[in-house]
Structures are given as structure tokens and as C-alpha cells.
Design a protein around this motif. Structure first.
Motif, PDB file in Angstrom:
ATOM      1  N   PRO A 324       0.734  -1.347   0.173  1.00  0.00           N
ATOM      2  CA  PRO A 324      -0.093   0.102  -0.103  1.00  0.00           C
ATOM      3  C   PRO A 324       0.824   1.177  -0.018  1.00  0.00           C
ATOM      4  O   PRO A 324       0.397   2.249  -0.762  1.00  0.00           O
ATOM      5  CB  PRO A 324      -0.943  -0.199   1.442  1.00  0.00           C
ATOM      6  N   TYR A 325       1.972   1.217   0.726  1.00  0.00           N
ATOM      7  CA  TYR A 325       2.800   2.462   0.642  1.00  0.00           C
ATOM      8  C   TYR A 325       3.335   2.930  -0.677  1.00  0.00           C
ATOM      9  O   TYR A 325       4.070   3.964  -0.847  1.00  0.00           O
ATOM     10  CB  TYR A 325       3.718   2.443   1.743  1.00  0.00           C
ATOM     11  N   THR A 326       3.397   1.900  -1.507  1.00  0.00           N
ATOM     12  CA  THR A 326       3.910   2.274  -2.984  1.00  0.00           C
ATOM     13  C   THR A 326       3.130   2.659  -3.990  1.00  0.00           C
ATOM     14  O   THR A 326       3.526   3.154  -5.126  1.00  0.00           O
ATOM     15  CB  THR A 326       4.803   1.153  -3.352  1.00  0.00           C
ATOM     16  N   SER A 327       1.752   2.664  -3.517  1.00  0.00           N
ATOM     17  CA  SER A 327       0.672   3.138  -4.534  1.00  0.00           C
ATOM     18  C   SER A 327       0.880   4.809  -4.473  1.00  0.00           C
ATOM     19  O   SER A 327       1.468   5.411  -3.949  1.00  0.00           O
ATOM     20  CB  SER A 327      -0.584   2.733  -4.150  1.00  0.00           C
ATOM     21  N   THR A 328      -0.171   5.247  -5.423  1.00  0.00           N
ATOM     22  CA  THR A 328      -0.178   6.790  -5.752  1.00  0.00           C
ATOM     23  C   THR A 328      -0.505   7.439  -4.685  1.00  0.00           C
ATOM     24  O   THR A 328      -0.367   8.750  -4.459  1.00  0.00           O
ATOM     25  CB  THR A 328      -1.020   7.196  -6.988  1.00  0.00           C
ATOM     26  N   SER A 329      -1.436   6.822  -3.670  1.00  0.00           N
ATOM     27  CA  SER A 329      -1.984   7.645  -2.496  1.00  0.00           C
ATOM     28  C   SER A 329      -0.903   7.466  -1.130  1.00  0.00           C
ATOM     29  O   SER A 329      -1.434   7.709   0.063  1.00  0.00           O
ATOM     30  CB  SER A 329      -3.249   6.787  -2.053  1.00  0.00           C
ATOM     31  N   SER A 330       0.354   7.126  -1.465  1.00  0.00           N
ATOM     32  CA  SER A 330       1.370   6.895  -0.417  1.00  0.00           C
ATOM     33  C   SER A 330       1.569   8.397   0.160  1.00  0.00           C
ATOM     34  O   SER A 330       1.248   9.484  -0.550  1.00  0.00           O
ATOM     35  CB  SER A 330       2.586   6.631  -1.122  1.00  0.00           C
ATOM     36  N   PRO A 331       1.917   8.518   1.453  1.00  0.00           N
ATOM     37  CA  PRO A 331       2.410   9.745   1.933  1.00  0.00           C
ATOM     38  C   PRO A 331       3.648  10.465   1.311  1.00  0.00           C
ATOM     39  O   PRO A 331       4.257   9.948   0.353  1.00  0.00           O
ATOM     40  CB  PRO A 331       2.758   9.510   3.486  1.00  0.00           C
ATOM     41  N   THR A 332       3.575  11.755   1.357  1.00  0.00           N
ATOM     42  CA  THR A 332       4.368  12.764   0.564  1.00  0.00           C
ATOM     43  C   THR A 332       5.827  12.115   1.081  1.00  0.00           C
ATOM     44  O   THR A 332       6.901  12.144   0.177  1.00  0.00           O
ATOM     45  CB  THR A 332       4.182  13.880   0.875  1.00  0.00           C
ATOM     46  N   TRP A 333       6.408  11.649   2.426  1.00  0.00           N
ATOM     47  CA  TRP A 333       7.526  11.628   2.606  1.00  0.00           C
ATOM     48  C   TRP A 333       7.967  10.309   1.695  1.00  0.00           C
ATOM     49  O   TRP A 333       9.349  10.119   1.599  1.00  0.00           O
ATOM     50  CB  TRP A 333       7.562  11.257   4.021  1.00  0.00           C
ATOM     51  N   LEU A 334       7.036   9.615   1.349  1.00  0.00           N
ATOM     52  CA  LEU A 334       7.471   8.088   0.475  1.00  0.00           C
ATOM     53  C   LEU A 334       7.735   8.668  -0.868  1.00  0.00           C
ATOM     54  O   LEU A 334       8.650   8.167  -1.510  1.00  0.00           O
ATOM     55  CB  LEU A 334       6.411   7.163   0.514  1.00  0.00           C
ATOM     56  N   SER A 335       6.911   9.490  -1.275  1.00  0.00           N
ATOM     57  CA  SER A 335       7.163   9.872  -2.904  1.00  0.00           C
ATOM     58  C   SER A 335       8.398  10.581  -3.132  1.00  0.00           C
ATOM     59  O   SER A 335       8.925  10.721  -4.258  1.00  0.00           O
ATOM     60  CB  SER A 335       5.833  10.718  -3.251  1.00  0.00           C
TER      61      SER A 335
END
Length: 509
Positions: A324-335
């Protein structure tokens, strides 16, 4: 008049001088006498030829009678200096172009002025033009060949998807039906970054072929700081056989709730257990299941019922959804993360390999546990590294080619369809009118697609000779532990980042 000429002419009246000159000019011309007198005059005065005055037909020269003789005829006929011959000789060279002068032949007496052959060729415009044309043709041929090879290879790979085969490769190896779970999804509570892991602390630990090497397994788990509360262990099969402590490895996997897929060695033990009449067999009992059947019989005598239950529970394929953290809805810190080894797609764990574009239910179980290569024309897999016809290549290369095509949105038109339902849906999509397509475009809607495929990453083992193979769409983790190589772990966190950890192994063969 002779006396006055020898004396001082300044005292003679101007009118008389003018009358004398007019009388001399009215006399008939004597050409021979004028020519002889001109020659004698040149010899007596010794005038250099290079500075002699130009003469014209109106030039008057003094005569022997004290008058002037007017010369007639062309001026060039009166010139006898050496520059006439020099001018005529140089006129030839002026009329010859530089190219003709470079290419003309020289006589034996022109050794000092004749250029060498290489110098003459280099200075020749015609030669330089020929060299330029040859280089242009060579460059064009090289560029065309570079462009043609990828297209040819792509067509060879694509050609294997075109033949029709409803059942795929299932049953092609004639290994019988698979006795067990063919496809299993990882439980959602174990997915890093899922609902049960809002902080993203969970990890997945993929391990290559263990082959009964318990000490190396424990060393590897210690090196990755394995935590049973937040980490989930997933071996890629062949956890037993060949090594010193097969039962100990199974006990450790059971204790850690590890979820291993079935490898070819586990499948052989299970097949042997089904055909055995007694639970404990002598190590010398003949069998026909494999070349190492005697070792399999001996191993079977050391396994307990709970070991056998664990072997039977191993699925053929384990599927893991995209984190889930790798999807487009991931948090900004992940992007903002720039890690280059992230896995953001669905993951399939198998022991040996998969055939691209083939639905998982239609994959032959034998090839999933044994394949090493694939024919790039027919896409028929093989357990050998090279087929008899010599047209095979590692299956992972074809897998990466196909998934890379999916990732870049390249066309899948005319690719192989495996069921009649899919074929009918594809035909219905093709038969849509241009009006329907226009309304889809005008309303900003996407046309309904009956078959949507996404790229997937496969994690596997089995091929110890190839060693560690980490590509974009395939991760091969068998690095030959039981033969003195290394035991490899691929650590995947909730953010999709991967880390490779290895430990050395003893040679148990």
C-alpha cells in the motif's frame, strides 16, 4: 645636315627638325634593313632581355641615316626574349586543373617534382570524395543493423505468444495434477504497510535455496536482525535435501511460521511418500523418481509426520499484492524517496520460473518447479539450460522482456489468448463502431477493456549455476549455498525498498 646632327641640335630651328622628320616618314620602309639595324642596336647597347621595351607597330626606331624607322606587323613577332618560351610553357599548367595535375603521369626525369603515391591520393579531390562515400555507406549500414537487431529479437520473442493453445503449458510435462495448493495469497495481516501495519514496520524476508543448511540459515537470520513479530520469512523452495540437517531446517521454519513455496526436492519427497508402502524404507531401496532416489529414501526416513504436513502445505505459487505504501496515495515522505531498488508491483514467489503471458492456473506445475530455459520461438519451457534445437534462452530474459513491454504501455494486440471467453470479449471490443469510440473520447471515458494486465515481479530460486540474478522484473536468489556458495536474503520493507544480505556456506556436496 650630317654636321648639324653631330653638333649641338639645340641651336637648330624647330621648323627644320620637323621638316626633316616628315621627310623621313614619307620614305618607303625597308623591313630587312630595319630588322638588322634593330639587332645591331641591341647588341651595341647590350640591353637585358628582361627589361627591353615593349614594341608596337607604331614604334619608331632610329635608322642609319639619322631618321626613324616605324616597325610594322604584330608585336609578338618582334620579341625574341626568353620570357616568350617561359610563358608558353606555363600556359599549359594554367589550363590544367589541380585534379588533373595531381592525377597525370610523370616521366622518369620528373623524380624530383613527382609526389609520392600516398600524397597524391590524399590531395586528390576525387579520391577524397570516394572515401567520404564509402564512410557514409558504412555508417548507414552500421546504424541500420543496430536498429534491425532489436526489432528482430522483439519479433522472435513475440512470435511465441501468437500460436493458439487453450490449455497453456498445463499438462505439457505430463507430470500429473498438482496435489496441493497451486496458488495462495499472502494473508493481509502479513503485508507490510497494510491495515495491520499502519506505521510500516513490517518486512518480508525472501531466502534462496537452503538445502538443509540450518547453521547458515540461523546466521543469515541473525545478520538481517530477524524479528518474528514484524518480519515474515518466505523461502523460495528446496529447503531440504543435500544438506546436513534437513529436519532441523524444517523445525526452524515451522517455529517461525515461515511460508515457503514448493520446490522440486520437496515435490520428489512427497511423490516418494505416496508410492512407499512403509513409512521407513532402507536407503538402498531402488526407485525410479530421480537420480538421487536413494538419498531421497534416506531423507524420508528422518522426517516426522509434522514435517510431512508442512511440506504438503507448501503452495506452488505465492502471490503478494502491491504494498500500500508504494501506491499513488502514499504519503509525501514516501514519494520523495529516490531508492532505485524499489518493488511497487505485485509479487509472485515460485521455485523455478514462469512462462510470460500465461495465466497462473495454466502454468504447468512441473515447469514451475523445474524450468531453467524457454524456447524464444515457441515459448515452451524446459528444465535444461539449452534445448536440442539451440533456440532457448533463460526464461527470466523473456519474462523481463514481456513485463517491460507491459510497463511501458506497448501494444498487446494479437498476443495469444487462452480461453474462448477472452477471445469473444476481444472480438466484441474490435467490433465496436467508430461512434462508440467517439463518445468514449468526447466524454473523457476510457474504453472498457476486457483484459487488463499489469507487470509483475517474480522471486525465485533453483538456478544455482546462474547465481544471484537481480533484474527489474525478476529476482533470482539461489546462490549455491549447499555447494560452498552463499545463502542470500532479499529484505523488502513497507516502502518497497529492497536490501540484499548474504552469508558464506560450507561445501556439503
Amino acid at each position: 645636315m650630317e654636321k648639324s646632327r653631330d653638333g649641338d641640335n639645340d641651336e637648330q630651328p624647330l621648323g627644320e627638325l620637323q621638316a626633316e622628320l616628315t621627310a623621313e616618314l614619307s620614305k618607303p620602309l625597308d623591313w630587312r634593313a630595319a630588322a638588322e639595324e634593330s639587332k645591331q642596336h641591341e647588341k651595341s647597347n647590350r640591353i637585358p632581355a628582361s627589361v627591353s621595351p615593349l614594341r608596337s607597330e607604331h614604334t619608331a626606331w632610329p635608322s642609319r641615316h639619322g631618321g626613324y624607322v616605324r616597325q610594322g606587323g604584330p608585336l609578338i613577332d618582334q620579341v625574341t626574349n626568353s620570357w616568350r618560351t617561359e610563358e608558353k610553357a606555363s600556359a599549359y599548367y594554367v589550363s590544367v586543373t589541380d585534379e588533373e595535375q595531381d592525377l597525370r603521369c610523370y616521366g622518369p626525369g620528373d623524380e624530383d617534382t613527382c609526389p609520392t603515391g600516398s600524397r597524391g591520393l590524399v590531395r586528390s579531390r576525387r579520391f577524397r570524395g570516394m572515401i567520404a562515400v564509402v564512410l557514409a555507406i558504412a555508417l548507414f549500414a552500421w546504424y541500420g543493423w543496430r536498429c534491425y537487431l532489436p526489432l528482430r529479437r522483439e519479433w522472435d520473442d513475440k512470435l511465441g505468444f501468437l500460436p493458439s493453445s487453450v490449455n497453456g503449458t498445463y499438462g505439457l510435462a505430463r507430470g500429473g495434477d498438482f496435489d496441493g495448493t497451486a496458488i495462495k495469497w499472502l494473508h493481509h495481516s502479513l503485508v507490510p504497510g497494510g491495515k495491520s501495519d499502519p506505521e510500516g514496520k513490517r518486512r518480508l524476508i525472501f531466502v534462496g535455496d537452503i538445502h538443509g543448511c540450518k547453521d547458515e540459515l540461523l546466521h543469515l537470520l541473525h545478520k538481517v536482525s530477524f524479528n518474528s513479530e514484524t518480519d515474515h520469512l518466505i523461502p523460495t523452495g528446496d529447503v531440504i535435501s543435500k544438506g546436513p540437517d534437513n529436519a532441523g531446517v524444517l523445525d526452524e521454519l515451522i517455529r517461525l511460521n515461515a511460508e515457503s513455496v514448493r520446490g522440486n526436492h520437496e515435490d520428489r519427497i512427497l511423490a516418494l511418500a505416496k508410492t512407499s508402502s512403509t513409512p521407513h524404507l532402507d536407503s538402498q531401496t531402488p526407485a525410479t523418481t530421480s537420480k538421487g532416489s536413494s538419498k531421497d529414501h534416506k531423507l524420508l526416513t528422518h522426517l516426522k509426520p509434522h514435517h510431512m504436513r508442512y511440506l504438503r502445505s507448501m503452495p506452488l505459487m505465492l502471490r503478494i499484492p502491491a504494498l500500500p505504501y508504494t501506491s499513488t496515495s502514499s504519503p509525501t515522505w514516501l514519494s520523495n524517496s529516490k531508492h532505485h531498488d524499489r518493488i511497487t508491483e505485485d509479487i509472485i514467489v515460485v521455485h523455478a520460473g514462469l512462462v510470460p503471458h500465461l495465466p497462473l492456473p495454466k502454468q504447468d506445475p512441473y515447469f514451475v518447479m523445474n524450468m531453467r530455459s524457454i524456447d524464444h520461438i515457441t515459448h515452451i519451457p524446459s528444465a535444461l539450460r539449452q534445448t536440442k534445437k539451440g533456440k532457448s534462452k533463460p526464461w527470466s530474459k523473456v519474462w523481463n522482456w514481456y513485463n517491460d513491454r507491459l510497463a511501458h504501455g506497448r501494444s498487446l494486440k494479437n498476443f495469444h489468448l487462452y480461453t474462448s471467453e477472452e477471445h469473444e470479449a476481444e472480438q466484441a471490443e474490435v467490433q465496436e463502431s467508430w461512434v462508440d469510440r467517439f463518445w468514449y473520447f468526447a466524454l473523457g471515458r476510457r474504453q472498457p477493456r476486457h483484459r487488463q494486465e499489469k507487470p509483475e515481479v517474480v522471486v525465485y530460486g533453483h538456478d544455482s549455476k546462474a547465481g544471484l540474478q537481480l533484474r527489474r522484473w525478476s529476482k533470482g536468489l539461489d546462490s549455491g549455498c549447499v555447494g560452498g556458495g552463499k545463502l542470500t536474503a532479499l529484505v523488502l520493507d513497507a516502502r518497497g525498498r529492497t536490501e540484499v544480505v548474504q552469508v558464506g556456506c560450507r561445501d556439503w556436496k
